[in-house]
Scaffold this active site. Structure first.
Site, PDB file in Angstrom:
ATOM      1  CG  PHE B  39      -1.850  -1.188   1.272  1.00 50.45           C
ATOM      2  CD1 PHE B  39      -3.089  -1.142   0.644  1.00 50.45           C
ATOM      3  CD2 PHE B  39      -1.468  -2.367   1.916  1.00 50.45           C
ATOM      4  CE1 PHE B  39      -3.936  -2.240   0.667  1.00 50.45           C
ATOM      5  CE2 PHE B  39      -2.318  -3.469   1.949  1.00 50.45           C
ATOM      6  CZ  PHE B  39      -3.549  -3.409   1.314  1.00 50.45           C
ATOM      7  CB  VAL B  77       1.458   0.031   5.372  1.00 51.62           C
ATOM      8  CG1 VAL B  77       1.009   1.487   5.261  1.00 51.62           C
ATOM      9  CG2 VAL B  77       0.256  -0.896   5.481  1.00 51.62           C
ATOM     10  CB  CYS B  78       4.765   3.095   1.719  1.00 48.49           C
ATOM     11  SG  CYS B  78       6.013   4.406   1.673  1.00 48.49           S
ATOM     12  CB  ILE B  79       7.257   3.428   7.048  1.00 52.98           C
ATOM     13  CG1 ILE B  79       7.231   4.071   8.422  1.00 52.98           C
ATOM     14  CG2 ILE B  79       8.569   3.713   6.336  1.00 52.98           C
ATOM     15  CD1 ILE B  79       8.168   3.432   9.424  1.00 52.98           C
ATOM     16  CB  ALA B  82       1.890   4.816   6.870  1.00 51.01           C
TER      17      ALA B  82
END
Lengths: 125, 130
Positions: B39, B77-79, B82
């Protein structure tokens, strides 16, 4: 054009959004930089309004965004020097390849199609 | 065949993640392996722990979690995407001095390097963008 003439590479990142207004361009460039840092051969294709990223003299975005000019200037440090510009976008925006901030190779749709085939992976932003 | 998905659209406002979920189910139904879903951009909102959609609409965060439980699909999830959008796991919430965490389990924060790795490791990496 001969398909074998198309530049080869691990990853082709297609950038289609202008530098301000959304984060698409930044996110696409980030993906390209990370891939290069992982040792992949990366090509960038500026298409549509994405070409506007290469206009010289850009400052920060009006909305407090950092802009992408500084990132683009770093591309060579990551050995990303295969930069291409869609000739249709150049014509539509009335730009010449030699007035952009980085050296780009103009490519037409036939050549773009060959590039899609000659890269192992394509990401579109 | 081993698949991975890249999801970049916000749930409920864009079709991208809804289409991605349908594609994901088709992949596993056909007997393929869905290695991971990554994501990125507004797609990270799929991982919102506090999402409370109306009951007659699909619950995307729950649906992704079910996919993980049934097929061991990693939800990555791309930090960077996010944190900007307020999606923090417990560790990041503590690190940034936030009162609560907002990232649903089993979604996990990770770097863009994982996306590049998926592209190398999987037979297909399919993008769902708005």
């Amino acid at each position: 054009m001969d398909r074998h003439a198309a530049p080869r590479g691990d990853l082709l990142v297609i950038l289609r959004h202008p530098p301000h207004g959304t984060s698409w361009l930044r996110d696409g460039l980030d993906a390209a930089l990370v891939a290069a840092a992982f040792g992949q051969t990366v090509s960038l294709l500026f298409q549509g309004d994405g070409l506007l990223a290469l206009l010289d003299g850009q400052g920060r975005g009006a909305l407090g965004q950092k802009g992408t000019a500084a990132t683009l200037e770093m591309l060579s440090l990551y050995d990303i020097d295969a930069l291409f510009a869609d000739t249709e976008a150049l014509a539509r925006l009335e730009l010449r390849a030699d007035e952009l901030m980085l050296p780009v190779v103009p490519v037409d749709t036939t050549r773009i199609a060959a590039m899609l085939a000659s890269h192992r992976q394509v990401l579109v932003f | 065949m081993r698949y991975a998905l890249l999801v970049q659209g916000a749930p409920y406002s864009q079709q991208a993640s809804h289409s991605a979920l349908r594609f994901a189910r088709a992949v596993v139904t056909r007997g393929h392996t869905l290695d991971s879903v990554f994501f990125y951009h507004d797609g990270v909102y799929n991982a919102a722990r506090l999402a409370a959609p109306p009951q007659d609409e699909p619950h995307l965060p729950d649906a992704w979690s079910e996919l993980h439980e049934q097929y061991a699909t990693a939800l990555l999830v791309c930090i960077a995407s996010a944190l900007r959008r307020g999606l923090l796991d417990e560790r990041e919430a503590a690190r940034h001095g936030k009162m609560g965490h907002s990232l649903k389990s089993p979604f996990e924060l990770t770097g863009l390097g994982q996306l590049i790795d998926l592209g190398q490791r999987c037979d297909r990496l399919v993008t769902f963008s708005p």
